[in-house]
Design an enzyme around this catalytic site. Structure first.
Site, PDB file in Angstrom:
ATOM      1  N   CYS A   1      30.616  49.003  44.132  1.00  0.00           N
ATOM      2  CA  CYS A   1      31.398  49.461  42.976  1.00  0.00           C
ATOM      3  C   CYS A   1      31.013  50.882  42.582  1.00  0.00           C
ATOM      4  O   CYS A   1      31.860  51.763  42.473  1.00  0.00           O
ATOM      5  CB  CYS A   1      31.182  48.494  41.815  1.00  0.00           C
TER       6      CYS A   1
ATOM      7  N   CYS B   1      34.918  51.107  43.125  1.00  0.00           N
ATOM      8  CA  CYS B   1      35.658  51.335  41.882  1.00  0.00           C
ATOM      9  C   CYS B   1      35.437  52.726  41.285  1.00  0.00           C
ATOM     10  O   CYS B   1      36.389  53.422  40.939  1.00  0.00           O
ATOM     11  CB  CYS B   1      35.244  50.317  40.825  1.00  0.00           C
TER      12      CYS B   1
ATOM     13  N   LYS C   1      36.332  55.926  43.469  1.00  0.00           N
ATOM     14  CA  LYS C   1      37.785  55.846  43.679  1.00  0.00           C
ATOM     15  C   LYS C   1      38.538  56.246  42.418  1.00  0.00           C
ATOM     16  O   LYS C   1      39.468  57.054  42.458  1.00  0.00           O
ATOM     17  CB  LYS C   1      38.147  54.413  44.074  1.00  0.00           C
TER      18      LYS C   1
ATOM     19  N   TYR D   1      45.201  46.235  48.051  1.00  0.00           N
ATOM     20  CA  TYR D   1      45.143  47.186  46.943  1.00  0.00           C
ATOM     21  C   TYR D   1      44.425  48.479  47.319  1.00  0.00           C
ATOM     22  O   TYR D   1      44.817  49.562  46.880  1.00  0.00           O
ATOM     23  CB  TYR D   1      44.571  46.532  45.682  1.00  0.00           C
TER      24      TYR D   1
ATOM     25  N   GLU E   1      46.020  52.213  46.882  1.00  0.00           N
ATOM     26  CA  GLU E   1      45.326  53.185  46.016  1.00  0.00           C
ATOM     27  C   GLU E   1      44.985  54.454  46.795  1.00  0.00           C
ATOM     28  O   GLU E   1      45.193  55.572  46.308  1.00  0.00           O
ATOM     29  CB  GLU E   1      44.037  52.556  45.465  1.00  0.00           C
TER      30      GLU E   1
ATOM     31  N   HIS F   1      54.357  51.247  17.905  1.00  0.00           N
ATOM     32  CA  HIS F   1      55.486  52.069  18.311  1.00  0.00           C
ATOM     33  C   HIS F   1      55.158  53.548  18.185  1.00  0.00           C
ATOM     34  O   HIS F   1      54.492  53.934  17.225  1.00  0.00           O
ATOM     35  CB  HIS F   1      56.682  51.716  17.408  1.00  0.00           C
TER      36      HIS F   1
ATOM     37  N   GLU G   1      54.396  47.830  23.573  1.00  0.00           N
ATOM     38  CA  GLU G   1      55.170  47.032  22.609  1.00  0.00           C
ATOM     39  C   GLU G   1      56.254  46.211  23.306  1.00  0.00           C
ATOM     40  O   GLU G   1      56.728  45.216  22.758  1.00  0.00           O
ATOM     41  CB  GLU G   1      55.781  47.918  21.510  1.00  0.00           C
TER      42      GLU G   1
HETATM   43  C1  LIG Z   1      37.258  51.094  47.858  1.00  0.00           C
HETATM   44  C2  LIG Z   1      36.980  49.944  46.904  1.00  0.00           C
HETATM   45  C3  LIG Z   1      37.530  49.963  45.635  1.00  0.00           C
HETATM   46  C4  LIG Z   1      37.272  48.929  44.753  1.00  0.00           C
HETATM   47  N1  LIG Z   1      37.838  48.988  43.517  1.00  0.00           N
HETATM   48  C5  LIG Z   1      37.601  48.004  42.628  1.00  0.00           C
HETATM   49  C6  LIG Z   1      38.144  48.073  41.316  1.00  0.00           C
HETATM   50  O1  LIG Z   1      38.859  49.017  40.968  1.00  0.00           O
HETATM   51  N2  LIG Z   1      37.844  47.081  40.443  1.00  0.00           N
HETATM   52  C7  LIG Z   1      37.044  46.028  40.797  1.00  0.00           C
HETATM   53  O2  LIG Z   1      36.786  45.161  39.966  1.00  0.00           O
HETATM   54  N3  LIG Z   1      36.536  45.926  42.040  1.00  0.00           N
HETATM   55  C8  LIG Z   1      36.787  46.889  42.958  1.00  0.00           C
HETATM   56  N4  LIG Z   1      36.232  46.812  44.217  1.00  0.00           N
HETATM   57  C9  LIG Z   1      35.458  45.610  44.574  1.00  0.00           C
HETATM   58  C10 LIG Z   1      34.029  45.685  44.035  1.00  0.00           C
HETATM   59  O3  LIG Z   1      33.428  46.877  44.457  1.00  0.00           O
HETATM   60  C11 LIG Z   1      33.225  44.477  44.527  1.00  0.00           C
HETATM   61  O4  LIG Z   1      33.909  43.294  44.167  1.00  0.00           O
HETATM   62  C12 LIG Z   1      31.827  44.429  43.928  1.00  0.00           C
HETATM   63  O5  LIG Z   1      31.119  45.591  44.240  1.00  0.00           O
HETATM   64  C13 LIG Z   1      31.086  43.197  44.447  1.00  0.00           C
HETATM   65  O6  LIG Z   1      29.769  43.202  43.989  1.00  0.00           O
HETATM   66  P1  LIG Z   1      28.618  42.469  44.824  1.00  0.00           P
HETATM   67  O7  LIG Z   1      27.382  42.593  44.017  1.00  0.00           O
HETATM   68  O8  LIG Z   1      29.058  41.138  45.263  1.00  0.00           O
HETATM   69  O9  LIG Z   1      28.486  43.327  46.158  1.00  0.00           O
HETATM   70  P2  LIG Z   1      28.123  44.858  46.359  1.00  0.00           P
HETATM   71  O10 LIG Z   1      28.430  45.658  45.184  1.00  0.00           O
HETATM   72  O11 LIG Z   1      28.731  45.239  47.654  1.00  0.00           O
HETATM   73  O12 LIG Z   1      26.532  44.841  46.491  1.00  0.00           O
HETATM   74  C14 LIG Z   1      25.881  44.286  47.588  1.00  0.00           C
HETATM   75  C15 LIG Z   1      24.648  45.127  47.864  1.00  0.00           C
HETATM   76  O13 LIG Z   1      23.805  44.423  48.763  1.00  0.00           O
HETATM   77  C16 LIG Z   1      23.188  45.368  49.633  1.00  0.00           C
HETATM   78  N5  LIG Z   1      22.750  44.621  50.816  1.00  0.00           N
HETATM   79  C17 LIG Z   1      23.500  44.003  51.751  1.00  0.00           C
HETATM   80  N6  LIG Z   1      22.736  43.367  52.632  1.00  0.00           N
HETATM   81  C18 LIG Z   1      21.430  43.577  52.251  1.00  0.00           C
HETATM   82  C19 LIG Z   1      20.160  43.159  52.756  1.00  0.00           C
HETATM   83  N7  LIG Z   1      20.099  42.360  53.815  1.00  0.00           N
HETATM   84  N8  LIG Z   1      19.055  43.577  52.109  1.00  0.00           N
HETATM   85  C20 LIG Z   1      19.135  44.385  51.011  1.00  0.00           C
HETATM   86  N9  LIG Z   1      20.307  44.803  50.497  1.00  0.00           N
HETATM   87  C21 LIG Z   1      21.441  44.393  51.095  1.00  0.00           C
HETATM   88  C22 LIG Z   1      24.297  46.370  49.903  1.00  0.00           C
HETATM   89  O14 LIG Z   1      23.766  47.613  50.324  1.00  0.00           O
HETATM   90  C23 LIG Z   1      24.963  46.458  48.534  1.00  0.00           C
HETATM   91  O15 LIG Z   1      24.456  47.514  47.758  1.00  0.00           O
HETATM   92  C24 LIG Z   1      36.453  47.839  45.132  1.00  0.00           C
HETATM   93  C25 LIG Z   1      35.884  47.817  46.413  1.00  0.00           C
HETATM   94  C26 LIG Z   1      36.149  48.850  47.299  1.00  0.00           C
HETATM   95  C27 LIG Z   1      35.544  48.812  48.675  1.00  0.00           C
END
Ligand SMILES: Cc1cc2nc3c(=O)[nH]c(=O)nc-3n(C[C@H](O)[C@H](O)[C@H](O)COP(=O)(O)OP(=O)(O)OC[C@H]3O[C@@H](n4cnc5c(N)ncnc54)[C@H](O)[C@@H]3O)c2cc1C
Length: 458
Positions: free
Chosen positions: A42, A47, A50, A176, A180, A434, A439
């Site tokens: 994110c 997010c 972007k 999406y 975007e 308004h 609205e």
């Molecule tokens: C281009 C794009 C735009 C998006 N726009 C939106 C939006 O506008 N609104 C919205 O709500 N959502 C959006 N999302 C989705 C949102 O980013 C994800 O749903 C959210 O980040 C999920 O959170 P998470 O904690 O599950 O995973 P992540 O945020 O992906 O975090 C997982 C973390 O785990 C780490 N990791 C993985 N494996 C290991 C390991 N073995 N050891 C240590 N670390 C590890 C990774 O490096 C990462 O930092 C977007 C996603 C993308 C790709």
């Protein structure tokens, strides 16, 4: 046996950081490992960066539209490097906040990849530590199509490392992120074509919205090409050549695969820890986010349910409260509002007309209009669409959908009403603000059609 930690979190993204921080606040001994960037997708490649780029694209349009409102502004074009520097500074600031939040809460942090060695042991940064409970919050990663030349294409992460705007861009996919990226790159001045296999983009969204977004994107000069897929990508001189299933060819300076994301579970040691995976690499969990090992949990994108930041953080918070806060609770995956930051944006909450009509008769209210700003600017492709889907039997509003300026800002409030079970009569009783587009949601008086009558008869 005493463990090193009460909770070890693998992944310092939205879900992992929230769960780790709140658990530590409840007094648990917590560690979080992050291999790439604190704050996860994110903050770093999703997010946040972007939305900064969407804003940049919108500013260009505001500057052009200003002329119709009497301003005379000299537009000397867009400076990609300046935008990239401002975006990267903000991302670095936010990522720093995430890791400081954890440290401030007393969490032990590891800047390293973590791997499960057995059901209670994690290998991280060359050492082995044990934990009573483990949370897998490793998120997802962009997926490439398996076609010749796939390595020549970019994925969503790469948008944030480009050093210049590519002149001709092909986007493959119709989710999406694809739409975007198409809108923001077009807004910044690129020629953009979106290629997709289906006949309409945005599978799962309301059909009226899907049709309207194609109209809007086409009106701003984006070529929308349905029913086609790429079969090969090749480099020819200084550009790329994409061969399509229709045998036509397209030339581009950059090709993006926006063809979905896969859960980050490869090489995580799931088998060694006895954690069962589901189809497509996602981790299987129950309603409490427990995996097949009852003391190992998984949430966020790695379980591939509702892949949105606020869902990941809500689930992480609920798990922390349940495990260490003496407040057991489950996050709800119902009526989650979401937005697509196209130009104009889309926002939605609740059921689509098709979903609602599958359960019984519904009344459908739709309005389409040109918002005041664009009656003056004359900008094409900015017509607003707003829609309510109402259960005939109960009068409850089952779904709200919008394409238009500020849709995401408007829909958050509507989501509260729908979550509380508001009826159409409640909407009608509400006095509008308004003059706004919002609205219209409380002045939709004339039913456009009814649907689902047949479903009820069957
Ligand atoms: C281009 C794009 C735009 C998006 N726009 C939106 C939006 O506008 N609104 C919205 O709500 N959502 C959006 N999302 C989705 C949102 O980013 C994800 O749903 C959210 O980040 C999920 O959170 P998470 O904690 O599950 O995973 P992540 O945020 O992906 O975090 C997982 C973390 O785990 C780490 N990791 C993985 N494996 C290991 C390991 N073995 N050891 C240590 N670390 C590890 C990774 O490096 C990462 O930092 C977007 C996603 C993308 C790709």
């Amino acid at each position: 046996m005493a463990h090193d930690f009460d909770l070890f979190v693998i992944g310092g993204g939205s879900a992992g950081v929230r769960c780790g921080r709140i658990s530590a606040g409840h007094g648990a001994r917590v560690a979080v490992a992050e291999e790439r960037f604190w704050g996860g997708t994110c903050v770093n490649v999703g997010c946040v960066p972007k939305k900064i780029m969407v804003n940049a694209a919108e500013y260009g349009q505001w500057a052009q539209d200003a002329a119709a409102f009497g301003w005379s502004l000299d537009n000397h074009g867009h400076d990609w490097a300046k935008l990239a520097a401002a975006r990267d500074r903000e991302v670095a600031r936010l990522s720093g906040i995430y890791s400081r939040l954890l440290q401030g809460a007393g969490v032990t942090t590891f800047d390293a990849r973590a791997r499960l060695v057995d059901a209670h042991t994690v290998e991280v940064g060359g050492q082995r530590v044990t934990a009573e409970r483990i949370l897998i919050a490793t998120g997802g990663t962009p997926q490439r199509l398996d076609i010749p030349g796939a390595e020549l294409a970019l994925v969503s992460d790469d948008l944030f490392t480009l050093t210049a705007l590519p002149r001709r861009v092909i986007i493959i996919g119709a989710g999406y992120i694809a739409l975007e990226f198409a809108c923001l790159l077009r807004g910044l001045g690129a020629e953009v074509e979106v290629l997709y296999r289906a006949s309409q983009p945005l599978r799962g969204f309301d059909d009226d919205i899907r049709t309207a977004v194609v109209e809007a994107m086409t009106a701003q000069g984006i070529v929308m090409s349905p029913d086609v897929s790429p079969v090969r990508i090749a480099r020819v001189d200084d550009h790329l050549m994409v061969t399509l299933s229709s045998n036509f060819m397209r030339e581009a300076d950059a090709v993006f695969f926006c063809t979905g994301r896969v859960p980050n579970t490869a090489g995580l040691g799931l088998e060694e820890a006895g954690v069962r995976g589901a189809a497509g690499g996602a981790i299987e969990v129950d309603e409490e986010h427990r995996t097949s090992q009852p003391h190992i949990y998984a949430l966020g994108d790695v379980i591939d349910r509702v892949n949105l930041t606020p869902v990941a953080t809500a689930a992480g918070h609920a798990l922390a409260d349940t495990l260490f806060g003496n407040r057991p609770r489950r996050p709800s995956y119902d009526n989650v509002a979401s937005a697509v930051f196209t130009s104009p944006p889309i926002a939605t909450v609740g059921l689509t007309e098709g979903e609602a009509a599958g359960n019984g008769p519904v009344d459908v209210y739709v309005t389409r209009f040109t918002p005041l700003r664009h009656t003056i600017s004359g900008r094409p492709g900015r017509r607003t669409l707003m829609k309510l889907v109402v259960c005939q039997r109960t009068d409850r509003v089952l779904g709200a959908h919008m394409l238009g300026e500020d849709a995401a800002e408007i829909m958050q409030g509507i989501a509260i009403a729908i979550g509380m079970g508001a009826t159409k009569a409640d909407f009608d009783r509400t006095i509008g603000i308004h003059p706004t587009a919002a609205e219209e949601f409380v002045t939709l008086r004339t039913r456009a059609r009814e649907a689902g009558v047949q479903a009820a008869a069957e």
